[in-house]
Scaffold this motif. Structure first.
Motif, PDB file in Angstrom:
ATOM      1  N   GLU A  14       0.315  -1.091  -0.196  1.00  0.00           N
ATOM      2  CA  GLU A  14       0.202   0.016  -0.143  1.00  0.00           C
ATOM      3  C   GLU A  14       0.830   1.176   0.283  1.00  0.00           C
ATOM      4  OE1 GLU A  14      -2.956   0.247  -1.023  1.00  0.00           O
ATOM      5  OE2 GLU A  14      -3.644  -1.897  -0.420  1.00  0.00           O
ATOM      6  N   GLN A 249      -4.710  -4.609 -12.287  1.00  0.00           N
ATOM      7  CA  GLN A 249      -5.343  -4.811 -10.990  1.00  0.00           C
ATOM      8  C   GLN A 249      -6.432  -6.541 -10.717  1.00  0.00           C
ATOM      9  OE1 GLN A 249      -6.603  -2.032 -12.795  1.00  0.00           O
ATOM     10  NE2 GLN A 249      -6.774  -0.476 -11.645  1.00  0.00           N
ATOM     11  N   GLU A 253      -5.310  -9.395  -9.594  1.00  0.00           N
ATOM     12  CA  GLU A 253      -6.330 -10.655  -8.448  1.00  0.00           C
ATOM     13  C   GLU A 253      -6.568 -11.757  -8.449  1.00  0.00           C
ATOM     14  OE1 GLU A 253      -8.996 -10.563  -5.062  1.00  0.00           O
ATOM     15  OE2 GLU A 253      -7.662  -8.847  -6.436  1.00  0.00           O
ATOM     16  N   VAL A 264      -0.357  -4.584  -5.087  1.00  0.00           N
ATOM     17  CA  VAL A 264      -1.541  -4.001  -5.626  1.00  0.00           C
ATOM     18  C   VAL A 264      -0.890  -3.448  -6.176  1.00  0.00           C
ATOM     19  CG1 VAL A 264      -2.980  -3.506  -2.903  1.00  0.00           C
ATOM     20  CG2 VAL A 264      -1.605  -1.853  -3.460  1.00  0.00           C
ATOM     21  N   CYS A 265      -1.231  -2.339  -7.199  1.00  0.00           N
ATOM     22  CA  CYS A 265      -1.035  -1.573  -8.157  1.00  0.00           C
ATOM     23  C   CYS A 265      -0.589  -0.218  -7.561  1.00  0.00           C
ATOM     24  CB  CYS A 265      -1.675  -0.775  -9.443  1.00  0.00           C
ATOM     25  SG  CYS A 265      -2.250  -2.549 -10.730  1.00  0.00           S
ATOM     26  N   ALA A 271      -6.545   1.593  -6.888  1.00  0.00           N
ATOM     27  CA  ALA A 271      -6.935   0.356  -6.225  1.00  0.00           C
ATOM     28  C   ALA A 271      -8.231  -0.645  -7.028  1.00  0.00           C
ATOM     29  CB  ALA A 271      -7.635  -0.323  -4.430  1.00  0.00           C
TER      30      ALA A 271
END
Length: 289
Positions: A14, A249, A253, A264-265, A271
């Motif tokens: 994050e 994304q 996933e 995550v990106c 998100a």
């Protein structure tokens, strides 16, 4: 240097830091499960242009360590900062990468002479091979056959990643330069490049769909185009849904659902919308990912 190369995804936390263990898992996924022939490292799919120089070096190092010579490695070092491109090129060369690649310099409307100088400088400073990265939709740089010829005169320019829908230009390049490597850059149009005689392909969806990409390329090389089309149809059904849900994304996933810590990106990418997770699970099941 022929075959299917995954444009390697890079997992971030994050805070935008690289998740090293997750990256190693993605590398293994590509090599062991997708059976790709190589990895294209720090391209668009790796969110390269949002990373610091040190992060880019970290990715190059981790990939080299985890790969252990199993597949071919191409280091994308292109940058609007030529000094950074040279520094990254030297770093990847010292790590043993099989070739460099560099996106055409973007944002400013550089002349072709300036673009040529950019490539020649990277080559001269690194003493490594170069694969031109032509992606006019994102860089605004469309090169002509004559301009490719001027670049190809340098024996260290061994090929091009051709992310362009101009299949007439692709055909002309293939005919004129049978000894240069041509990689298709559009996953959804792989079959058209394969029919035109490409040497391989580099794509983001190969991180989760590399096996089908290899089938398409191999079947076309064996003149089994109708069978290749059947697999391209399936592939494009998958790509269509991934694009609807958000390209990078959704790819991450999918990897998470299959047990890989894909992170995550990087911001400012949005998100992943977890309300869509059931749809992604269905993709994994339906397409046997």
């Amino acid at each position: 240097m022929k075959g299917i190369f995954s444009a390697l995804l890079v997992p971030f936390d994050e805070s935008g830091d690289i998740k090293e263990q997750g990256l190693r898992e993605i590398i293994r996924q590509n090599i062991d499960k997708q059976k790709v022939d190589g990895l294209y490292v720090n391209g668009s799919s790796g969110e390269n242009f949002m990373m610091s120089t040190e992060q880019k070096k970290e990715v190059f190092r981790i990939v080299s360590e985890e790969n252990k010579g199993k597949v071919k490695l191409i280091a994308q070092v292109g940058s609007i900062n030529l000094n950074e491109a040279v520094a990254l090129g030297k770093y990847a060369t010292d790590l043993g990468y099989d070739s460099l690649s560099a996106v055409t310099p973007f944002y400013y409307k550089f002349s072709f002479d300036e673009i040529k100088y950019y490539y020649e400088t990277i080559i001269n400073e690194t003493k490594n091979n170069m694969i031109i990265y032509a992606i006019p939709a994102l860089t605004g740089i469309s090169m002509s056959l004559d301009q490719f010829e001027a670049l190809f005169q340098n024996e260290n320019v061994i090929g091009v990643k051709f992310t362009d829908g101009n299949f007439y230009l692709l055909e002309r390049l293939r005919k004129k330069y049978p000894n240069k490597l041509i990689y298709s850059g559009f996953d959804e149009m792989l079959i058209y490049g394969a029919i035109s005689g490409i040497d391989g392909a580099i794509g983001s969806t190969f991180n989760i769909n590399g096996k089908r990409a290899k089938q398409i390329l191999t079947l076309c090389q064996e003149d089994q185009v109708s069978k290749a089309y059947e697999i391209q149809h399936i592939t494009n059904d998958l790509i269509e849904r991934i694009l609807d849900l958000g390209l990078y994304q959704t790819l991450k996933e999918i990897l998470k659902i299959t047990g890989i810590d894909a992170g995550v990106c990087k911001k400012p990418f949005e998100a992943f919308n977890f309300e869509k997770r059931a749809e992604v699970k269905k993709l994994v099941s339906t397409f046997n990912l």
